[in-house]
Structures are given as structure tokens and as C-alpha cells.
Design an enzyme around this catalytic site. Structure first.
Site, PDB file in Angstrom:
ATOM      1  N   GLU A 289       0.527  -1.255  -0.024  1.00 27.86           N
ATOM      2  CA  GLU A 289       0.059   0.011   0.149  1.00 27.86           C
ATOM      3  C   GLU A 289       0.509   1.325   0.163  1.00 27.86           C
ATOM      4  O   GLU A 289       0.422   2.576  -0.365  1.00 27.86           O
ATOM      5  CB  GLU A 289      -0.841  -0.463   0.969  1.00 27.86           C
ATOM      6  CG  GLU A 289      -2.316   0.271   1.191  1.00 27.86           C
ATOM      7  CD  GLU A 289      -2.894   0.648   1.933  1.00 27.86           C
ATOM      8  OE1 GLU A 289      -4.351   0.295   1.805  1.00 27.86           O
ATOM      9  OE2 GLU A 289      -3.348   0.638   3.409  1.00 27.86           O
ATOM     10  N   HIS A 310       7.117 -26.947  -0.588  1.00 28.54           N
ATOM     11  CA  HIS A 310       6.951 -27.940  -1.940  1.00 28.54           C
ATOM     12  C   HIS A 310       5.937 -27.768  -2.298  1.00 28.54           C
ATOM     13  O   HIS A 310       5.085 -28.361  -3.065  1.00 28.54           O
ATOM     14  CB  HIS A 310       6.185 -28.876  -0.452  1.00 28.54           C
ATOM     15  CG  HIS A 310       7.074 -29.398  -0.245  1.00 28.54           C
ATOM     16  ND1 HIS A 310       8.120 -30.542  -0.734  1.00 28.54           N
ATOM     17  CD2 HIS A 310       8.006 -29.341   0.972  1.00 28.54           C
ATOM     18  CE1 HIS A 310       8.883 -30.988   0.213  1.00 28.54           C
ATOM     19  NE2 HIS A 310       8.580 -30.164   1.959  1.00 28.54           N
ATOM     20  N   LYS A 424     -14.598   0.951  -3.928  1.00 27.26           N
ATOM     21  CA  LYS A 424     -14.988   1.294  -2.796  1.00 27.26           C
ATOM     22  C   LYS A 424     -16.777   2.461  -4.080  1.00 27.26           C
ATOM     23  O   LYS A 424     -17.479   1.459  -3.575  1.00 27.26           O
ATOM     24  CB  LYS A 424     -14.816   2.441  -2.207  1.00 27.26           C
ATOM     25  CG  LYS A 424     -13.957   1.583  -0.614  1.00 27.26           C
ATOM     26  CD  LYS A 424     -13.602   2.266   0.151  1.00 27.26           C
ATOM     27  CE  LYS A 424     -12.483   1.793   0.936  1.00 27.26           C
ATOM     28  NZ  LYS A 424     -11.782   2.307   2.200  1.00 27.26           N
TER      29      LYS A 424
END
Length: 451
Positions: A289, A310, A424
Site C-alpha cells: 500500500e 513443496h 469502493k
């Protein structure tokens, strides 16, 4: 006490000779701009000297509030998203028993996290679990209108009041919010909740050493005074007057930017302790961010080794050479467990009999590091003496100050997040939120065209 340490030798060797030292003027300029408040985002520098500004009286107040919650709750729900929960969860998970969720510990309340998603099943299952339980809520939101957190708090507030009565609920709901503004502040004042302030000049991802992180950590039973003391020590160790070659944060910021300029676009945070999984999640938000803007920024990723060897090990060893690794290595585990001998030795592992499990883990760490360096992956290593509050506090501040320096070297504003608002706006338009009529119309027309 020892401090955390940083080894850059297996990363700087991938750069031209003198490349790290060449960053010293840039680092010094970045440090000066942070100290003088002349950098982009200078209204969000409250974290910079936060550790040294925390008073014993303030920590006493945090601990006193945590004591009330601990004594009156079987479970405490921390409602928050992003920086409003990741820092607290990182510390709590790092210091807790890995099987807390199975242990009926009557000395400590169960700490739960919500308000960080909109999963209906998740919230339904949470409210079902809390039925019949004495629970409290720490509502962490500067505005009180962040969708995920506000929705969750509305559910939990009603349930807490229904189960415990309004007066009892008032004692076990705490608000961590803005000093004067916002829905969460209005609610706290109206209902009479105990409240703590999120400083205006501290962004969410830098807020773990404010009540945002300190209160949940104290509620979990951990020593916030030791956590802050560790951060205070690292604030001194990474100060602007500390010589460049001795300053861990300056070195880390310089090396990662040098690698970025040489084509290494992805930083992988590696741990060999499952307890550090959420610390990596906090780190990813802090750097992602802060630096991911203006078409720039190292992509922060993380792996839990040896587990992910793995699954991701092949790609890291032989995939595109655009990556580097930063390994958090814990020097001393809290417990001791010896590898047993087996008469039949069907698995062929008797050569390990009598060795500590951690010795096997350390050799896996060293062997992996050597293999990855040989495979063209630069490696930095951060050594942590042990997982306790003091050293976690050091790690937190180290990564914060290094992030501020690194973002300034990159010439972005490390303290804003304009890109977070895009989803948003679309979500509110799609939900036909009042005030978004024009956006709703536009997005519906767009979707109709795309059908």
C-alpha cells in the site's frame, strides 16, 4: 539484550561493486525529508517518533482497559480491516500457542477477528459461535463507515446488547476511532463506550503501536510495555544520525531499491516459523500500500517455509529471475523437542536421532538459501534472537522506518492509498448508495454494453 540483525551479503553480491554505498546520499535525503516533514504525505508522519512518545501512563490505561475486557469476556472480537487489524493479529499470532483455538484456556479470552471481509457464511458462523457466550468488541475504525467493519460492528453490537443487556454491553464494547469526527466517534459518545484515539497523523498500516494494535495485544495477555520498548530501541538504532553502514533500515531500503533498479520486481518475505504467517501479511500491506503507485513499486509476496517449498519452491528456484527474498530467521525457539530414534528406521531418519527439531529446520533454511542464491535469487536475512514482545517491537519499527525511507527513494508518497478507493466507488454505485445516483447510472450503462 541483543538487537535484530540484517545480513545483506547474499543480496548485495548481485549488484555492481559499490552499488549499495552509492545509495547513501538518497537514503540520507529520504531520512532528512522524513525528519523535517518535507516529504510527500508529510501529514502522516506521526508514526516516526511514536515509540519514544508513548508514556507509561498511556500504557497503564491500555492495560487497565484490557483487564476489564479480559475479566468480563470469554471472547473478544476485534472488528477492523487492513491496518486496523493486521498488526494486532501479526503480533498475537506470533506470540500465541499455535493451537489456541483448540485449547480451553480459562486464563485468557479467545481473540477473534472480523470486519475484514463481507463473507456471509463467515459472519453467520461467527454470530452462531458467540451465542450464549460472554463476548466483547473492540471496534477499530477512524470513520466508522468502512463497509466491512461497519456492517460487522452493527451485527455484533446488537447481539452483544441482546445477550448481555445494554448496560453490561457498554462495559465490554470499546471504540478505537477518531478524536472528534465520524460515525464510530458519534456512536461511542452516545452509548458511553470507553474509547481510544487513532491519531490523525498515523495511517492504518503504521498504527500497530497506537491503541489500534496495543489494546487487542494487551487483551490477548501480552506485554505491550516490552513491545514498545523494543520499538523504542529500534527507533534509536535506525535514527538519521546513525552511520549508513550501521543503520539496518537504511541498508535494507538501499539494497531492495538497488535490486529493483536492476530488474528484481518482486520481494518474497520468507519465514521458517508458522507463527510468522500473519506478520508477513502485515508486511505485505505495509509495503504494497505504501509503494505500489504511480506505475512503480516492488510487488510484496510471502511464503511459509518449509511448507511452501513443496508448492512454490520450484518457481523460486528456476522461474523468471525477477525476484529476491528477505528471510526472517528466528535464532532460538521457545520450546525444545528432540528427534526420536526408531528401531525399524523405515523412513531412514535415524541419522537425525537426538537432534533438536529446530536444528533440522535451521539446516533446511541454510540449504534453501544456498540453493536459491545459486539459482540467481538475491537473499537478505533478518535474524531475530527469539519470538517475544521485545523483538517483535523491534521488527515492527524496523520495517516501518525502512518503508518510509524506501518509498521516498522511489519518489512516491508512501503514506496515501488513492487506488484503494476505486473498488469502493464501483461497489457503492452497484449497491445504489444514496449520493451515487450518477455513478450508478453510468456503471449500469457500462455493464449493459459489455453484455
Amino acid at each position: 539484550m541483543k538487537n535484530i540483525s540484517l545480513d545483506i551479503t547474499k543480496a548485495s553480491c548481485f549488484l555492481k561493486e559499490g552499488a549499495v554505498a552509492a545509495f547513501e546520499p538518497c537514503v540520507k535525503a529520504a531520512q532528512e525529508s522524513l525528519e523535517n516533514g518535507t516529504c510527500p504525505g508529510n501529514d502522516f508522519l506521526g508514526w516516526l517518533h511514536l515509540p519514544s512518545s508513548i508514556t507509561p501512563a498511556f500504557l497503564d490505561e491500555i492495560e487497565a482497559t484490557a483487564k476489564v475486557l479480559r475479566e468480563n469476556c470469554e471472547a473478544i472480537v476485534v472488528a477492523g480491516i487492513g491496518g486496523s487489524y493486521l498488526g494486532a493479529r501479526a503480533v498475537i499470532e506470533a506470540l500465541s500457542n499455535s493451537f489456541n483455538w483448540l485449547i480451553q484456556d480459562k486464563n485468557n479470552p479467545t481473540i477473534l477477528f472480523a470486519g475484514n471481509n463481507i463473507g456471509e457464511d463467515y459472519l453467520f458462523e461467527l454470530t452462531e459461535y458467540l451465542k450464549g457466550k460472554k463476548f466483547g468488541v473492540i471496534n477499530i475504525s477512524k470513520s466508522g463507515t468502512t463497509t466491512e467493519t461497519a456492517l460487522t460492528f452493527r451485527l455484533l453490537k446488537k447481539q452483544c446488547e441482546a445477550q448481555r443487556g445494554k448496560e453490561e454491553a457498554k462495559k465490554v464494547i470499546v471504540a478505537v476511532t477518531d478524536a472528534k469526527r465520524g460515525a464510530a466517534r458519534t456512536c461511542a459518545d452516545k452509548e458511553g463506550y470507553k474509547s481510544f484515539i487513532i491519531p490523525d497523523n498515523v495511517g492504518g498500516r503504521f498504527s500497530v503501536l497506537t491503541p489500534v494494535g496495543l489494546l487487542p495485544i494487551a487483551c490477548a495477555g501480552f506485554d505491550v510495555k516490552a513491545l514498545v520498548a523494543g520499538a523504542q530501541e529500534m527507533e534509536k538504532a535506525c535514527g538519521k544520525d546513525v552511520p549508513f553502514e550501521q543503520n539496518l533500515a537504511a541498508q535494507y531500503a538501499a539494497v531492495r531499491n538497488g535490486l529493483y533498479q536492476s530488474g528484481k520486481k518482486i520481494e518474497i518475505m520468507v519465514n521458517y516459523q508458522p507463527k510468522l504467517h500473519f506478520f508477513s501479511e502485515w508486511w505485505k500491506q505495509l509495503y504494497g500500500e505504501s509503494e505500489g503507485k504511480d506505475g512503480k513499486g516492488i510487488f510484496p509476496a510471502s511464503v511459509d517455509f518449509t511448507t511452501d517449498l513443496h508448492s512454490m519452491g520450484q518457481w523460486i528456484q528456476e522461474g523468471e529471475r525477477t525476484i529476491f527474498e528477505t528471510v526472517i530467521s528466528v535464532e532460538k525457539p521457545e520450546k525444545k523437542l528432540l528427534f526420536p530414534e526408531d528401531e525399524e528406521n523405515l523412513d531412514g531418519l535415524n541419522f537425525l536421532a537426538g537432534k533438536r527439531v529446530d536444528e533440522v529446520n535451521k539446516m533446511a533454511e541454510l540449504g534453501t538459501r544456498l540453493a536459491h542464491v545459486d539459482g540467481g535469487v538475491p537473499n537478505m536475512r533478518i535474524c531475530v534472537p527469539q519470538l517475544n514482545e521485545y523483538y517483535i517491537g523491534q521488527l515492527i519499527y524496523f520495517f516501518e522506518i525502512a518503508c518510509g525511507i524506501s518509498g521516498n527513494i522511489l519518489q512516491v508518497n508512501p503514506f496515501n492509498q488513492p487506488g484503494v478507493e476505486a473498488y469502493k466507488k464501483n461497489m457503492f454505485a452497484l449497491l445504489e448508495k444514496p449520493g451515487y445516483e450518477a455513478e450508478t447510472k453510468a456503471i449500469k450503462e457500462r455493464l449493459n454494453k459489455e453484455k
